[in-house]
Scaffold this motif. Structure first.
Motif: not given
Length: 188
Positions: A48-57, A91-93, A146-149
């Motif tokens: 999963l990639t997390v960038r921008g405002a998604a990092r705040e979430e 990057v969430v591995a 929360a990450l949908g795993l």
């Protein structure tokens, strides 16, 4: 950069900044990650990639998932909220563990770990910094949810990627003989 220089000189870099990783750089990172050893071609790894405002979430997820989050000190709350803000790309591995008669769970986890190492080496080869982080957030079932795993998925780590801020530290010289010895079979 020469492949041997990358492999023998790479270090983890915690001080990361922008500008953002380009789409071309990101493609190379994942192309390298997906070349990890993979017994029986199970393809256990996903990212999963997390960038921008998604990092705040993601920071809010870290805080809300913390045990006794309401009773944490303000400093600890702030630290959890700001963890994902330390790099422009997270990057969430993830390892999707599958039942297989010849490929045990540990081997699948190691495959994803090898993918992370390939990603780290590719980042270094591109002149980027990266660091592989784990800790409580990587084993917290509320973060995973929360990450949908799925139930069979495990977070192997969070890889922070960005431009190197300042100077990367020099890797320590390792004495090979401290870690490598010959084994000789003894007759029974």
């Amino acid at each position: 950069m020469d492949a041997i220089q990358v492999l023998t000189g790479r270090v983890s870099v915690a001080q990361l900044t922008g500008p953002d990783i380009s789409p071309e750089e990101e493609q190379l990172l994942f192309k390298a990650a997906l070349r990890a050893p993979d017994h029986a071609w199970l393809r256990p790894s996903r990212y999963l990639t997390v960038r921008g405002a998604a990092r705040e979430e993601l920071g809010r997820i870290f805080l809300e998932s913390a045990p006794d989050s309401a009773s944490l000190s303000d400093d600890k709350k702030e630290k959890l909220l700001n963890m994902p803000m330390r790099a422009p790309l997270i990057v969430v591995a993830i390892c999707s563990v599958q039942e297989h008669p010849k490929v045990p769970r540990d081997e699948q986890l190691l495959s994803t770990g090898a993918g992370v190492q390939n990603l780290l080496n590719a980042a270094w080869a591109l002149g980027l910094g990266a660091i592989w982080r784990t800790g409580d957030v990587s084993t917290n079932p509320l973060v995973a949810k929360a990450l949908g795993l799925a139930e069979n998925e495990v977070i192997v780590g969070f890889v922070y990627v960005g431009r190197i801020s300042g100077e990367a530290r020099q890797p320590p010289e390792m004495v090979i003989s401290d870690f490598v010895t010959d084994w000789t079979a003894k007759s029974l």
